[in-house]
Design a protein around this motif. Structure first.
Motif, mmCIF file in Angstrom:
data_model
loop_
_atom_site.group_PDB
_atom_site.id
_atom_site.type_symbol
_atom_site.label_atom_id
_atom_site.label_comp_id
_atom_site.label_asym_id
_atom_site.label_seq_id
_atom_site.Cartn_x
_atom_site.Cartn_y
_atom_site.Cartn_z
ATOM 1 N N ARG A 83 0.823 -1.211 0.000
ATOM 2 C CA ARG A 83 0.000 0.000 0.000
ATOM 3 C C ARG A 83 0.857 1.261 0.000
ATOM 4 O O ARG A 83 0.375 2.347 -0.301
ATOM 5 N N LEU A 84 2.147 1.119 0.345
ATOM 6 C CA LEU A 84 3.065 2.257 0.356
ATOM 7 C C LEU A 84 3.764 2.380 -0.990
ATOM 8 O O LEU A 84 4.164 1.381 -1.581
ATOM 9 N N SER A 85 3.924 3.604 -1.452
ATOM 10 C CA SER A 85 4.698 3.820 -2.668
ATOM 11 C C SER A 85 6.177 3.614 -2.361
ATOM 12 O O SER A 85 6.589 3.587 -1.197
ATOM 13 N N VAL A 86 6.962 3.482 -3.400
ATOM 14 C CA VAL A 86 8.412 3.367 -3.239
ATOM 15 C C VAL A 86 8.948 4.587 -2.499
ATOM 16 O O VAL A 86 9.781 4.467 -1.596
ATOM 17 N N ALA A 87 8.466 5.772 -2.856
ATOM 18 C CA ALA A 87 8.918 6.999 -2.190
ATOM 19 C C ALA A 87 8.569 6.980 -0.702
ATOM 20 O O ALA A 87 9.378 7.418 0.137
ATOM 21 N N GLN A 88 7.399 6.452 -0.355
ATOM 22 C CA GLN A 88 7.008 6.370 1.054
ATOM 23 C C GLN A 88 7.892 5.403 1.821
ATOM 24 O O GLN A 88 8.231 5.651 2.981
ATOM 25 N N ALA B 17 14.649 11.158 2.325
ATOM 26 C CA ALA B 17 13.625 12.076 1.831
ATOM 27 C C ALA B 17 13.644 12.209 0.312
ATOM 28 O O ALA B 17 12.638 12.566 -0.289
ATOM 29 N N ASP B 18 14.748 11.893 -0.316
ATOM 30 C CA ASP B 18 14.895 12.041 -1.765
ATOM 31 C C ASP B 18 14.693 10.683 -2.434
ATOM 32 O O ASP B 18 15.493 9.761 -2.256
ATOM 33 N N ALA B 19 13.608 10.553 -3.218
ATOM 34 C CA ALA B 19 13.278 9.271 -3.848
ATOM 35 C C ALA B 19 14.368 8.813 -4.803
ATOM 36 O O ALA B 19 14.667 7.614 -4.877
ATOM 37 N N SER B 20 14.987 9.733 -5.535
ATOM 38 C CA SER B 20 16.036 9.323 -6.483
ATOM 39 C C SER B 20 17.264 8.798 -5.748
ATOM 40 O O SER B 20 17.919 7.863 -6.213
ATOM 41 N N HIS B 21 17.557 9.364 -4.592
ATOM 42 C CA HIS B 21 18.674 8.862 -3.775
ATOM 43 C C HIS B 21 18.347 7.458 -3.267
ATOM 44 O O HIS B 21 19.207 6.571 -3.254
ATOM 45 N N LEU C 145 20.594 4.123 -3.940
ATOM 46 C CA LEU C 145 21.095 3.269 -2.861
ATOM 47 C C LEU C 145 20.604 1.824 -3.023
ATOM 48 O O LEU C 145 21.355 0.884 -2.768
ATOM 49 N N CYS C 146 19.353 1.654 -3.445
ATOM 50 C CA CYS C 146 18.836 0.295 -3.673
ATOM 51 C C CYS C 146 19.641 -0.407 -4.758
ATOM 52 O O CYS C 146 20.006 -1.575 -4.604
ATOM 53 N N ARG C 147 19.918 0.301 -5.836
ATOM 54 C CA ARG C 147 20.724 -0.309 -6.906
ATOM 55 C C ARG C 147 22.088 -0.724 -6.376
ATOM 56 O O ARG C 147 22.566 -1.818 -6.665
ATOM 57 N N ARG C 148 22.721 0.172 -5.629
ATOM 58 C CA ARG C 148 24.068 -0.093 -5.129
ATOM 59 C C ARG C 148 24.092 -1.213 -4.089
ATOM 60 O O ARG C 148 24.930 -2.101 -4.138
ATOM 61 N N HIS C 149 23.163 -1.180 -3.139
ATOM 62 C CA HIS C 149 23.203 -2.126 -2.020
ATOM 63 C C HIS C 149 22.409 -3.405 -2.260
ATOM 64 O O HIS C 149 22.754 -4.451 -1.708
ATOM 65 N N LEU C 150 21.337 -3.300 -3.044
ATOM 66 C CA LEU C 150 20.438 -4.448 -3.193
ATOM 67 C C LEU C 150 20.417 -5.027 -4.602
ATOM 68 O O LEU C 150 19.781 -6.040 -4.843
ATOM 69 N N GLY C 151 21.072 -4.349 -5.540
ATOM 70 C CA GLY C 151 21.198 -4.885 -6.882
ATOM 71 C C GLY C 151 20.050 -4.597 -7.827
ATOM 72 O O GLY C 151 19.973 -5.196 -8.894
ATOM 73 N N PRO D 35 13.932 -0.221 -6.387
ATOM 74 C CA PRO D 35 12.895 -0.664 -5.449
ATOM 75 C C PRO D 35 11.714 -1.328 -6.154
ATOM 76 O O PRO D 35 11.212 -2.359 -5.696
ATOM 77 N N GLY D 36 11.281 -0.756 -7.286
ATOM 78 C CA GLY D 36 10.166 -1.350 -8.027
ATOM 79 C C GLY D 36 10.489 -2.744 -8.528
ATOM 80 O O GLY D 36 9.671 -3.658 -8.426
ATOM 81 N N ALA D 37 11.688 -2.930 -9.053
ATOM 82 C CA ALA D 37 12.103 -4.247 -9.552
ATOM 83 C C ALA D 37 12.210 -5.245 -8.410
ATOM 84 O O ALA D 37 11.823 -6.411 -8.562
ATOM 85 N N LEU D 38 12.720 -4.800 -7.280
ATOM 86 C CA LEU D 38 12.840 -5.697 -6.121
ATOM 87 C C LEU D 38 11.469 -6.117 -5.625
ATOM 88 O O LEU D 38 11.253 -7.278 -5.267
#
Length: 96
Positions: free
Chosen positions: A58-63, A71-75, A79-85, A88-91
């Motif tokens: 129910r929460l958006s990726v930004a939330q 606070a910055d969705a692009s950041h 970070l997700c790409r760097r740490h989680l590969g 967020p949407g793909a994960l």
């Protein structure tokens, strides 16, 4: 904002001691880190759990980013790409 100074105070140590402990890497077999890297890693662990759990759909990726302290969705995406590969949407989609 979570800061090294606040964490050090909560632990009852100086900020310098906190940074020194992180730089030493916690002993044999562990690499040195910085407060910022340790904080980012913790935030990404929480984000990964939230993205993997359908209860948070129910929460958006930004939330989710906001809930983990970014606070910055692009950041958050970077970070997700760097740490989680992945993003967020793909994960979130890959858990299926």
């Amino acid at each position: 904002g979570l800061t090294a100074a606040a964490v050090a105070q909560g632990l009852g140590i100086s900020e310098r001691s906190l940074h020194r402990c992180l730089a030493e890497g916690g002993g044999a077999g562990h690499s040195a880190t910085t407060f910022a890297n340790a904080l980012a890693a913790c935030r990404m662990q929480v984000a990964q759990r939230m993205l993997a759990d359908a209860r948070f759909d129910r929460l958006s990726v930004a939330q989710i980013g906001l809930r983990v302290g970014l606070a910055d969705a692009s950041h958050f995406v970077r970070l997700c790409r760097r740490h989680l590969g992945g993003t967020p949407g793909a994960l979130r989609q890959s858990r299926g």
